[in-house]
Design a protein around this motif. Structure first.
Motif: not given
Ligand code: ZN
Length: 614
Positions: A213-215, A252-254, A273-280, A286-289
């Motif tokens: 995970i990189v954020g 998984w590169l997130l 995999n790239r999502m919003e900063e506060l995804t966790l 949505q992350l699981g999907g």
């Protein structure tokens, strides 16, 4: 013996093109990446290609516009290059006499703004995702499996890296990777960043799994206490479903940032995999999907791939006609494994299924455009706008295929009196021996033959009908045979509510038949045949006022509630460019959301489908 070995070794090396690449990513925060390449050459004309057809992106999406500052050297002298006049991704050079290699310097300008996939925004002040295809030139026409690459990356001080590539050595500001094929490099992006952590996922007897995970902040990469355990169930359920793992290890590169493009891109031993900063914190489901979908691709898409989607040198055009399997079956299995592993609840799974089924069931585009055309036309459907998307149709081969494969499962169960299910087909088609990444291409005929081996049926005619005929109604037999039905009521659908938040929209798809952008109330799409479109409203218009009052969501909800069971229309004042007009929407059924409800007279087959296997 030694001499003979040496001779064989030299012969092998000479047959293999070797490319050395050093990427300078120290300017990543300025979105500027430099690369220095070295490769063998011989005197005479030579062609250099930039990857055009990117695996998993299903189109000619290589970001050639952003390749700049290209300089080629041979014998210590600068030599001219000329772009091919027809193929923008190919450069011609003339290698001078006596030269045995060339050196290439180039820069890649990672964009800001709206672009999609790896060509989209990939770098921020604190992190970057490096896709090798954005920085490589190579001789075209040669299978990428036969080209060896040795790569290094220089990165800013204080940053670290993660990738499925195997490191050779690493210092505080540089990582050198072991040689691998061009295929493996392009299939193995690298995360770099200031806030980066690697979470080992307990995998039992399966190969090693990690979520890297990189954020954009330290808070962004803070996982919840059971995070690793939660995802270990995904590994176990995938193993139970497929029966084999076709990778040495899986990463998984997130990337969690509001300033990168948001998407997932599959690779064989990793995924981007790239999502919003506060995804966790905000978007666990949505992350699981997403992580489940991209993981499934290691089997369905990488190990098994439609023959038409192969592009061995990244220049050969891809054919998308089997994307309803490549992406559609992945979408189906991705949601299924998310549910079986507990990353999704049963309720969330059913809410998603209800939105998908009800949405397609009222989509005007399906009266003219067969589902197959959304896949064949993937090159154009991926980039198509939201405006009139219900009439145009988009990449429907993803979500409509959830219905197709659920239906296929119910047919297998019926034809075999419950002795077999789609799981048996999956194990047969995607299983086999665990081990190194391998690629087994397939055709429609192979698919039909393998389905027939599980449950004899006219699968060819069945899928031809579903794919090539137009039908205004959605194929929902998988739901009804599964003992459930679609109902509408005023209880908000949980998946719709979550999407409204994440996509910053107001969704009235199943009542007025439109959705609005949250920031300025612009209509994103209006569905022909439904009340808003019937009143004359269309995409791009802005809702200014509702029943004479300035637009807010509350005002529109109140107007819908007031109009319920009356004959008075809902008055919308809308702005269309510089012009304003009133529209009367004749709608009296209140807010409406789809859900699944049990059909008690039938057995709950869907519950069987969803049951965890471990
Ligand atoms: Zn996919």
């Amino acid at each position: 013996m030694l001499k003979r070995l040496l001779f064989v070794l030299l012969l092998t090396l000479s047959l293999h093109a070797q490319i050395h690449i050093t990427v300078d990513a120290t300017d990543a925060p300025r979105k500027l990446f430099r690369a220095h390449l070295q490769m063998p050459a011989s005197a005479g004309p030579m062609r250099l290609a930039y990857a055009k057809w990117i695996p998993g992106e299903h189109g000619p999406t290589g970001p050639i516009t952003d390749l700049v500052d290209l300089r080629v050297m041979a014998n210590g002298q600068r030599i001219e290059w000329r772009r091919d006049p027809v193929d923008m991704f190919v450069f011609n050079i003339d290698v001078p006499k006596g030269a045995t290699s060339i050196e290439v310097d180039l820069s890649y300008l990672s964009p800001t703004g709206e672009r999609a996939f790896t060509a989209g925004p990939s770098a921020t002040a604190n992190l970057a995702v490096i896709a090798w295809n954005t920085l490589l030139l190579f001789p075209p026409g040669k299978p990428a499996d036969d080209v060896t690459v040795t790569g290094s990356i220089k990165f800013p001080e204080g940053w670290t890296t993660a990738s499925a590539l195997i490191p050779n050595s690493e210092t505080a500001t540089q990582i050198d990777y072991k040689p691998a094929s061009l295929t493996t490099y392009i299939d193995s992006p690298v995360l770099i960043g200031r806030y980066l952590k690697k979470v080992a996922i307990p995998s039992g007897t399966a190969p090693q799994h990690r979520i890297d995970i990189v954020g954009d902040s330290a808070a962004a990469i803070e996982t919840w206490p059971s995070f690793a355990q939660d995802y270990s169930r995904l590994v176990a359920e995938a193993g139970a479903l497929f029966g084999a793992y076709h990778f040495r290890k899986y990463d998984w590169l997130l990337t969690l940032s509001d300033d990168v493009a948001h998407f997932g891109l599959e690779h064989h031993e990793s995924s981007d995999n790239r999502m919003e900063e506060l995804t966790l914190q905000d978007y666990r489901r949505q992350l699981g999907g997403l992580l489940s979908h991209e993981y499934v691709h290691s089997w369905n898409g990488k190990y098994r791939r439609p023959a038409g989607l192969l592009s061995p040198d990244y220049q050969k055009p891809m054919e998308g006609n089997l994307l309803w399997v490549y992406e559609g079956l992945t979408q189906y299995l991705g949601t299924l494994l998310a549910e079986r592993s507990g990353l999704w609840t049963d309720h969330w799974y059913r809410e998603n299924l209800a939105v998908v089924a009800a949405g397609f069931d009222q989509q005007p585009g399906r009266t003219w455009r067969p589902l197959a055309d959304t896949a064949v036309g993937a090159q154009i459907t991926f980039g198509s706008p939201t405006a009139w998307s219900s009439l145009r149709r988009g990449t429907d081969f993803y979500d409509e295929a959830i219905l197709l494969w659920l239906e296929a499962d119910s047919i297998i169960r019926q034809k075999t009196n419950g002795r077999a299910s789609l799981d048996d087909f999956i194990r047969r088609f995607h299983g086999g021996e665990s081990g190194f990444p391998a690629l087994k291409p397939y055709t429609f005929d192979d698919l039909v033959a393998n389905l027939n081996a599980i449950a004899p049926y006219d699968w060819r005619a069945h899928f031809n009908e579903r794919l090539n005929a137009t039908n205004p109604r959605a194929p929902v037999a998988g739901i009804t045979n599964g003992g459930w039905k679609i109902v509408f009521n005023d209880t908000p659908n949980d998946v719709t509510a979550a999407n409204e938040k994440r996509r910053e929209i107001y969704d009235y798809t199943f009542s007025l038949g439109f959705s609005l952008r949250k920031d300025d109330a612009t209509i994103r799409d209006a569905i022909l045949g439904l009340p808003a479109a019937n009143a004359g409203l269309g995409p791009g218009m802005k809702v200014i006022a509702v029943n004479g009052r300035r637009f807010t969501r509350e005002a529109l909800d109140a107007a819908i509630a007031e109009a319920r069971d009356t004959t008075a229309p809902i008055e919308i004042l809308a702005q269309n460019g510089d012009f304003f007009r009133s529209y009367a929407i004749d709608y009296h059924r209140g807010v409406r959301y789809p859900h699944l409800q049990r059909e008690e007279s039938k057995p709950d087959v869907l519950a069987e489908v969803l049951k965890a296997r471990r």
